[in-house]
Design an enzyme around this catalytic site. Structure first.
Site, PDB file in Angstrom:
ATOM      1  NE  ARG A   1     -17.661  12.868   8.459  1.00 34.31           N
ATOM      2  CZ  ARG A   1     -16.438  12.673   7.981  1.00 34.31           C
ATOM      3  NH1 ARG A   1     -15.899  11.483   8.015  1.00 34.31           N
ATOM      4  NH2 ARG A   1     -15.775  13.674   7.474  1.00 34.31           N
TER       5      ARG A   1
ATOM      6  CG  HIS B   1     -16.663   8.561   3.880  1.00 33.85           C
ATOM      7  ND1 HIS B   1     -16.062   8.962   2.715  1.00 33.85           N
ATOM      8  CD2 HIS B   1     -16.102   9.290   4.864  1.00 33.85           C
ATOM      9  CE1 HIS B   1     -15.176   9.892   2.995  1.00 33.85           C
ATOM     10  NE2 HIS B   1     -15.164  10.100   4.282  1.00 33.85           N
TER      11      HIS B   1
ATOM     12  CG  LEU C   1      -6.738  13.039   5.651  1.00 36.81           C
ATOM     13  CD1 LEU C   1      -6.699  14.413   5.007  1.00 36.81           C
ATOM     14  CD2 LEU C   1      -6.493  11.981   4.598  1.00 36.81           C
TER      15      LEU C   1
ATOM     16  N   GLY D   1       0.836  -1.195   0.000  1.00 41.14           N
ATOM     17  CA  GLY D   1       0.000   0.000   0.000  1.00 41.14           C
ATOM     18  C   GLY D   1       0.869   1.242   0.000  1.00 41.14           C
TER      19      GLY D   1
END
Lengths: 637, 247, 229
Positions: free
Chosen positions: A330, A401, A441, A40
């Protein structure tokens, strides 16, 4: 399965420092004797490969994309959190830690989250030094925004392309090490198995996606940074190539898979328009700062949105959550939209969307202001739907997501297989049952830049068992298995394209293991998935040849794994008889329809262990203890 | 809507390629790639070989998709990648010719899939700032004016898709190379290595067999991120600056 | 899958471009002065022949300028040839169709226009500098006993064939420079930000001025505004 989280003792703010001192080091001259295999090349993989090479290790890095720069981290829009407190608004490492544990609905490991918050500040320094063009004030200082309902402004961003800029930063660091000859990059190469020698992860079997050649790689440790498994739902915001294969192969070799049912459904995506739909596009969460979510009060109302008077609109988020309104987290926003649609008030031709209206904001701030804030998002929306959000409300619907679940890892980011380390979205460590905006992130880069460089050395200094070569019988065995599977797929000679099975699996997962789950549905899914799998192995069409570029063979291999993996998700969702974060069991809700957590019985990480081809996986538990963040009910009323 | 497609088919790098005609029933709400998905599913069901093409994120940011559509890389819409192009940009009955990126430095792997590893090699030749993890000072210790930061961002927005090369009459990779050089040249962090960076990246670019820039501007017109030609001006400036330097 | 080690080229494409830009600057400078020289025709025979005498009287300087210009032309052509070769090799298999969105006819015909200019230049030298075209006119002298370039000039352009050839030459030069001058600024790293738009305009503007400046005297000759009498 032995699950020792290896959390260092001592007060939480000292654990990482203490651990860094206690870990064994590898002599600088010896580092070059170790070969690390990194799978990856996204934020976690590229940052790990680059940093380990800087330290002196020899690194081989693999990605299925044609370039490491195309890993799906690139698509992250919103930003990256860091407890810099540049805005002087009360942020701190402790507050970021607290928010993340709470936001994760108390299903994450405190010590890992605290470390994540600690190193978050170093990430920003590192990225700026690499030339990442974060947004700045006129005076030249970095600027921040509040994101995803956070009460402090701790999110650093680069327009709507933060993921891209951070990834290009990590990619440049990786390039530097490729240039220096310390990293060998293998693009268009897919990992198809991990090789265990004496119980330690010591190698990989890969397929060259251009030539079809199956190869063996021996190393001294293996790092998986292969992202999430959202594509089990077929439709998601993930890239088309994103898959669970690497993690799943490790699972089959004995690695525990933790909390697979924790999936994040993002509330603001562009709704599905037809059967041909291949992917869902996310619209940044920041839209909810100015957009108001509503549906017509009357389910029968077929008028165009602009013709529906105020009095006949239901601004359901503002009504149900008066203090957070449109800015609820969310999971809450997503479930609320589903509820409206399930009850027949959804809009659009499919009835599977709700309005996100900017009329009030445009009237208040003027079109120019709104264009300044959201111009590129509005443009993107119009490009995809052909409708202008300036003239009529956007239509949005939740979409898969991110996946909080992943391979189980200890504090050192090592799975229960010695030598097999798992970073970023592929592991389960930091987000519990729900990830906060702008934290993915942060975690990917924290793992790659600042955690694995220390903990990997400790493994090599203490657990490593000497060199192995690719002629070891374990490599023969693994390679044969991989080749047999490829041949099997090529030899089925069916008539049905892979995507047909994938779509059907996605529908099962979405219906029964999606935004809301219940016992009956999950049991049904557990019956449907094996049937579908059976049909797949009898009737899948894989055109072309295995010794050439063959995207359909790649896809078939990945879908075959999803067809097994979906079952584990359902087992996990069935086992967890509570509602928390992204996991909402309809049987466990309050009278007002809010999630009902059960800390008494379910404050654990559910770690699933492979038991053979036709056996149900075995559940192992890592009990979680909360010493610093008090367990409370999340309320956004 | 009925679409007539003429698509370049080529088995592998060394095989002889040819155009082949197809008919697809599309919907205006489909993306261009979804139209290819529909075509491929029907080909697979008929036992024919589907068309290979590069794609991944399908939201216009990974830079994988790469089709020359009726003579325009990424198709007719300004600032749009192939994956974000929708069929409503076309008319019922349209005839669409689809070709791969064509350049010596982008050899065809299969059908519409080309090898863009030359781009990676250009980046490896200095498209970075030498800084080890853990070394830097506080992020706010280096103030950078908003104008410079914004302009650097404009160039950093490059997604590495290669449309600039595909569109250039000379198959030049100047806009791609210049975007990285320009991005780093505008930031103080990029200054210490500026001379070597531009020299090495230009050498790498030339060595891969790309053509030279003759300022047609087709690169910027085709760029899905609309990167301007100022990037190339900045590269030229950096190159001359390095050229007159004694070091 | 990798193409292997990149080949190393002796001179980079950017260096070649800089050579073209620098030699271009020198030649544009010459062209502008040359145009101003032509315009002296409007001041009559004496002034024009004075100017010609002055130039011829420069002696060594004249030869330095001539060889300098020749060198510039040589370098310009050599760099252009090298670049064009590389550019053609860069796309061995073309498209059936490649649509242009921004480039101009002038930009696409740089090589062709450049070649045309080169041959027209040879003719022009043969005509006025070496006197091969109309050897008789080359022997004319004015009232001071000097070569009567003024009459040579005026009578030549009364011939529509010579006028036509010359105008075509001017058109090629202007076309070449409308792209070339702007391109020069870009190559020299001068066109950026708020200067970009004006510099986009410089090439076409210079081309138009040159066209007017070069076309006016011969057209005036043909229309009888300037006469040899």
């Amino acid at each position: 399965m032995e699950l020792d989280a290896k959390i260092p003792s001592g007060p939480i703010e000292k654990k990482w420092d203490k651990h860094r001192f206690e870990m064994k080091l590898v002599n600088p001259a010896n580092k070059r004797k170790f070969r690390i295999l990194v799978v990856g090349s996204g934020l976690a993989g590229a940052s790990a490969a680059a940093t380990l090479a800087e330290l002196g290790y020899e690194v081989d890095c693999f990605c299925f994309q044609d370039s490491p720069r195309r890993a799906h981290s690139i698509a992250a829009q919103g930003g990256i959190n860091a407890a810099k407190n540049y805005q002087n608004d009360g942020d701190s490492v402790y507050r970021l830690f607290y928010d993340t544990v709470k936001g994760g609905d108390y299903r994450a490991r405190e010590a890992n989250v605290y470390r994540l918050s600690q190193v978050s500040v170093d990430i920003i320094d590192q990225c700026v030094a690499q030339g990442v063009p974060f947004a700045r004030e006129y005076g030249g200082m970095l600027t921040n925004r509040s994101f995803g309902g956070a009460q402090v402004s701790r999110t650093f961003y680069a327009r709507g392309q933060t993921g891209q800029q951070l990834l290009l930063g990590a990619y440049s660091a990786l390039n530097r090490m490729i240039d220096a000859g310390k990293v060998t990059m293998h693009p268009r190469t897919e990992m198809l198995d991990v090789v265990l020698v004496d119980g330690h992860a010591r190698g990989l079997i890969t397929r060259n996606l251009i030539t079809g050649e199956i190869s063996r790689w021996a190393g001294d440790a293996v790092i998986l940074a292969t992202g999430g498994y959202g594509n089990v739902f077929y439709l998601s915001t993930n890239a088309k190539g994103s898959n669970v294969t690497s993690a799943f192969r490790a699972y089959k070799k004995g690695a525990g898979f933790a909390n697979p049912c924790f999936t994040q459904i993002h509330p603001t995506c562009i709704p599905v328009s037809g059967d041909y739909q291949s992917k869902l596009t996310l619209m940044s969460e920041s839209l909810r700062n100015d957009g108001r979510v509503w549906v017509p009060s009357n389910p029968e109302d077929a008028r165009a949105p602009n013709e529906i008077p105020e009095s006949e609109r239901d601004y359901y988020l503002e009504r149900r959550y008066p203090s957070f309104g449109n800015l609820v987290p969310r999971d809450v926003a997503a479930r609320a939209a589903k509820k409206e649609c399930d009850e027949g008030r959804g809009v659009g031709s499919t009835g599977l969307s709700v309005y996100l209206d900017f009329a009030a904001a445009i009237e208040r701030d003027g079109r120019d202001q709104i264009e300044d804030r959201y111009g590129n998002l509005f443009e993107m929306y119009e490009r995809i739907t052909g409708e202008s959000p300036y003239r009529q409300p956007m239509r949005i619907y939740p979409a898969v997501h991110y996946t909080m679940g992943g391979l189980w890892v200890d504090y050192n980011l090592m799975s229960n297989i010695p030598g097999l380390h798992v970073l970023g979205e592929a592991n389960f460590s930091d987000h519990g049952a729900n990830r906060l905006g702008a934290s993915a992130l942060m975690q990917g880069l924290a793992d790659g830049y600042f955690v694995i460089p220390y903990t990997l050395g400790h493994y090599l200094a203490t657990g490593w068992q000497g060199k192995v070569a690719t002629d070891h019988p374990e490599f023969d065995k693994a390679e044969e298995e991989v080749k047999a599977k490829v041949e099997k797929l090529m030899g089925i000679g069916g008539r049905t394209p892979v995507d047909v099975f994938h779509r059907e699996l996605g529908q099962i997962m979405w219906d029964h293991c999606g935004m809301a789950r219940n016992r009956e549905g999950l049991q049904k899914a557990l019956q449907l998935i094996p049937e579908l799998r059976e049909r797949f192995w009898n009737d899948v069409a894989v055109p072309g040849d295995s010794m050439e570029l063959n995207p359909w063979l790649e896809k078939a291999g990945r879908v075959a794994d999803f067809l097994e993996f979906g079952e584990i998700m359902c087992h996990d969702a069935l086992d967890r008889e509570e509602s928390c974060g992204g996991h909402f069991r309809e049987e466990y809700q309050t009278d007002e329809g809010e999630a009902l957590r059960d800390d008494e019985n379910y404050a654990y990480g559910a770690v699933w262990e492979y038991q053979g081809p036709d056996a149900a996986p075995k559940l192992n538990k890592e009990e979680l203890s909360f010493e610093y963040v008090k367990l409370t009910t999340r309320s956004y009323k | 809507m009925k679409i007539k497609l003429t698509v370049w088919r080529q088995r592998n790098r060394n095989a002889q390629g040819a155009f082949k005609d197809y008919e697809v029933e599309a919907s205006p709400d489909m993306s261009f790639l979804e139209m290819f998905d529909v075509l491929n599913e029907s080909l697979i069901s008929k036992g024919e070989e589907p068309v290979a093409f590069d794609h991944d994120c399908r939201e216009g940011i990974c830079g994988a998709c790469s089709m020359v559509i009726n003579g325009s890389p990424h198709g007719p819409r300004q600032g749009t990648t192939t994956c974000q192009l929708h069929m409503r940009s076309f008319q019922d009955g349209d005839h669409i010719v689809v070709e791969p990126w064509r350049a010596r430095a982008f050899p065809i792997i299969k059908d519409l899939v080309v090898d863009r590893s030359s781009f990676d090699r250009i980046q490896q030749a200095g498209g970075y700032i030498t800084v080890n993890t853990g070394a830097p000072q506080d992020a706010n210790a280096i103030p950078i004016g908003k104008a410079e930061a914004d302009e650097a961002f404009d160039y950093a927005a490059c997604i590495g898709c290669g449309a600039c090369v595909a569109a250039c009459p000379n198959a030049s990779a100047m806009l791609f190379t210049a975007s990285k050089v320009a991005h780093l040249s505008l930031l103080p962090q990029g200054a210490p290595e500026r001379r070597d960076r531009v020299r090495r990246m230009v050498t790498a670019m030339d060595g891969e067999g790309f053509g030279g820039c003759t300022n047609h501007g087709e690169c910027s017109a085709a760029c899905p991120k609309e990167i301007g030609q100022d990037a190339i001006t900045l590269l030229n400036r950096e190159f001359m600056r390095a050229g007159v330097s004694a070091k | 899958m990798s193409q292997g080690k990149a080949q190393s080229l002796l001179v980079s494409s950017v260096t070649l471009k800089i050579v073209m830009a620098i030699t271009g600057v020198a030649m544009v400078g010459f062209v502008v002065i040359h145009m101003l020289g032509h315009l002296i025709v409007f001041q009559g025979r004496v002034a024009y022949n004075d100017y010609a005498e002055f130039l011829q009287g420069l002696g060594g300087l004249k030869w330095i300028a001539r060889f300098g210009l020749l060198g510039m032309i040589g370098a310009h052509i050599a760099a252009a040839t090298a670049l064009t070769n590389r550019n053609q090799r860069a796309r061995p298999e073309g498209y059936v169709k490649l649509r242009s969105r921004r480039t101009t006819f002038a930009a696409k015909s740089m090589w062709f226009a450049g070649l045309a200019i080169f041959f027209a230049l040879l003719y022009h030298l043969a005509h006025f500098t070496l006197g091969w075209v109309d050897a008789e006119q080359y022997t004319w002298i004015d009232e001071f006993g000097r070569h009567d370039l003024y009459s040579h000039f005026v009578i030549s352009f009364e011939d529509p064939r010579i006028l036509g050839t010359y105008l075509a030459f001017v058109v090629f030069v202007c076309m070449h420079l409308s792209h070339g001058v702007t391109s020069m600024f870009k190559t020299m790293g001068l066109s950026r930000g708020r200067f970009t738009k004006p510099i986009e305009m410089i090439g076409p503007v210079v081309a138009i001025i040159l066209f007017l400046g070069f076309a006016a005297p011969p057209l005036a000759c043909m229309m009888g505004v300037v006469t040899a009498g």
